[in-house]
Design a protein around this motif. Sequence first.
Motif, PDB file in Angstrom:
ATOM      1  N   VAL A  23      -2.662 -64.391 -38.601  1.00 26.36           N
ATOM      2  CA  VAL A  23      -2.583 -63.893 -37.227  1.00 26.36           C
ATOM      3  C   VAL A  23      -4.005 -63.716 -36.713  1.00 26.36           C
ATOM      4  CG1 VAL A  23      -1.694 -62.099 -35.722  1.00 26.36           C
ATOM      5  CG2 VAL A  23      -0.431 -62.710 -37.782  1.00 26.36           C
ATOM      6  N   LYS A  24      -4.301 -64.349 -35.585  1.00 30.31           N
ATOM      7  CA  LYS A  24      -5.637 -64.281 -35.000  1.00 30.31           C
ATOM      8  C   LYS A  24      -5.506 -63.907 -33.534  1.00 30.31           C
ATOM      9  CE  LYS A  24      -9.882 -66.964 -34.438  1.00 30.31           C
ATOM     10  NZ  LYS A  24     -10.533 -68.285 -34.635  1.00 30.31           N
ATOM     11  N   PRO A  25      -6.172 -62.846 -33.080  1.00 28.22           N
ATOM     12  CA  PRO A  25      -6.059 -62.448 -31.668  1.00 28.22           C
ATOM     13  C   PRO A  25      -6.761 -63.437 -30.750  1.00 28.22           C
ATOM     14  CG  PRO A  25      -7.657 -61.068 -32.803  1.00 28.22           C
ATOM     15  CD  PRO A  25      -7.021 -61.925 -33.856  1.00 28.22           C
ATOM     16  N   ARG A  26      -6.125 -63.727 -29.633  1.00 27.04           N
ATOM     17  CA  ARG A  26      -6.721 -64.611 -28.636  1.00 27.04           C
ATOM     18  C   ARG A  26      -7.655 -63.822 -27.735  1.00 27.04           C
ATOM     19  NH1 ARG A  26      -1.335 -68.042 -26.792  1.00 27.04           N
ATOM     20  NH2 ARG A  26      -1.057 -69.169 -28.745  1.00 27.04           N
TER      21      ARG A  26
ATOM     22  N   SER B 285      -1.315 -62.653 -29.639  1.00 19.13           N
ATOM     23  CA  SER B 285      -1.961 -63.182 -30.830  1.00 19.13           C
ATOM     24  C   SER B 285      -1.488 -64.603 -31.115  1.00 19.13           C
ATOM     25  CB  SER B 285      -1.670 -62.290 -32.032  1.00 19.13           C
ATOM     26  OG  SER B 285      -2.082 -60.975 -31.770  1.00 19.13           O
TER      27      SER B 285
ATOM     28  N   VAL C  29       2.337 -56.634 -35.267  1.00 16.49           N
ATOM     29  CA  VAL C  29       1.979 -57.583 -36.319  1.00 16.49           C
ATOM     30  C   VAL C  29       2.952 -57.387 -37.475  1.00 16.49           C
ATOM     31  CG1 VAL C  29       0.189 -58.391 -37.885  1.00 16.49           C
ATOM     32  CG2 VAL C  29      -0.425 -57.518 -35.637  1.00 16.49           C
TER      33      VAL C  29
ATOM     34  N   LEU D 194      -5.735 -55.174 -33.934  1.00 15.67           N
ATOM     35  CA  LEU D 194      -4.542 -55.555 -33.174  1.00 15.67           C
ATOM     36  C   LEU D 194      -3.679 -54.346 -32.838  1.00 15.67           C
ATOM     37  CD1 LEU D 194      -3.450 -58.852 -34.942  1.00 15.67           C
ATOM     38  CD2 LEU D 194      -4.760 -58.574 -32.857  1.00 15.67           C
TER      39      LEU D 194
ATOM     40  N   TYR E  46      -0.447 -67.332 -34.034  1.00 15.39           N
ATOM     41  CA  TYR E  46       0.097 -67.378 -35.391  1.00 15.39           C
ATOM     42  C   TYR E  46      -0.081 -68.793 -35.932  1.00 15.39           C
ATOM     43  CZ  TYR E  46       2.264 -62.890 -34.358  1.00 15.39           C
ATOM     44  OH  TYR E  46       2.475 -61.580 -34.033  1.00 15.39           O
TER      45      TYR E  46
ATOM     46  N   VAL F 108      -4.350 -61.064 -41.356  1.00 11.87           N
ATOM     47  CA  VAL F 108      -4.744 -60.733 -39.984  1.00 11.87           C
ATOM     48  C   VAL F 108      -6.255 -60.882 -39.881  1.00 11.87           C
ATOM     49  CG1 VAL F 108      -4.725 -59.002 -38.173  1.00 11.87           C
ATOM     50  CG2 VAL F 108      -2.822 -59.125 -39.781  1.00 11.87           C
TER      51      VAL F 108
END
Length: 343
Positions: free
Chosen positions: A284-287, A293, A207, A200, A295, A193
């Motif tokens: 996983v990266k938050p927008r 998020s 997640v 998150l 993936y 993450v």
Amino acid sequence: MSPLRLFRAILREASCLPHPYLQSFAKGRAGDYFRRYRNSPEPLKHLSRARSNLRKLERINRGERKPFMQLLSQAYGRTGKLRHELLQPHLASSDPTLPSRERIIPSKPNSVPPTYTPTLASLLTSPQAIKTSKPLSHANLLTPRTLPTRAIDPSSEEARLLGPFSLRRLVNIHQRQYREQTSRVLPPLEVRVLPGRDALEEKQLHVPSTGLEQYDPVQALVKLATAGPRPTPSRSRKQGHPDDVKQAEPHCHEVVLGKVKHHSRRWLRRRYRELLASIPSVTVKPRPGDLPSEYKVDWASPELALAHDVPRPLRVMTQEEKEWIKRAQTCGEQSHTGRVSKQ
């Protein structure tokens, strides 16, 4: 051979495996099996599988590649029960915030098509996470490949000739694709993450977690795939010289890699690299904003993954190489047109 002697023989062969985790995995699996059937009225009926496991461990200790790779696949969740446990966090049943899809047959509650979580959708559409070389597209998640034309377009010529498509068959096709695709997917050992899991959770975003993130299993496998030979002790260390022991401490490896009887540690490193070629890495990266998020599925260790197990590009083609290929194609086309004109 009696059950007790057979169990001791399996433990003895498991103690010769080259890595402590493999030893504990083989011993625990044998202990669970014998414990399950020890009160059976006919325990001799269940000893055939135990004998086959003993023969497989003997083949591994003799240095055969195929049974050793089978043991690695089972121990790291590429096949078997552990694979289903690693895949469970990526299914729709583990995400309470995921909305369900509408029923295909309004009067049937069990006609709801399967729901794909963002992680599972990323795994199914990525070539790094499936056993075959052809992943799904995002459109195939909602519209299976095997759907006929009249099921997709009711106004088509096929629908006019054959009539409307059966809704029950439509439900079965959706469920069949879900079962087939989830049986092909390779689950990750950990979910990374960025920038952090707490950020998150504050946004109330779900997640998935395999529970192995705290152990960092991929990094341990990379160390096993790159571990060098053990440092040879000098004479003074054999004699117990205290200064020599202190000097040898920084050179000891954190990951202990043993040796199979008929193969070297180099052979073991290659086997662990083959295992890394079947382990995807999910990030996983938050927008920005309130969007969900993102993936991303990548290789767990791209520099160690072997290309002959899972197809992947060895490197990116340079611009100069692209120009050379384009020039060769144009020269081939010119020579072909010249031969045609002469004829």
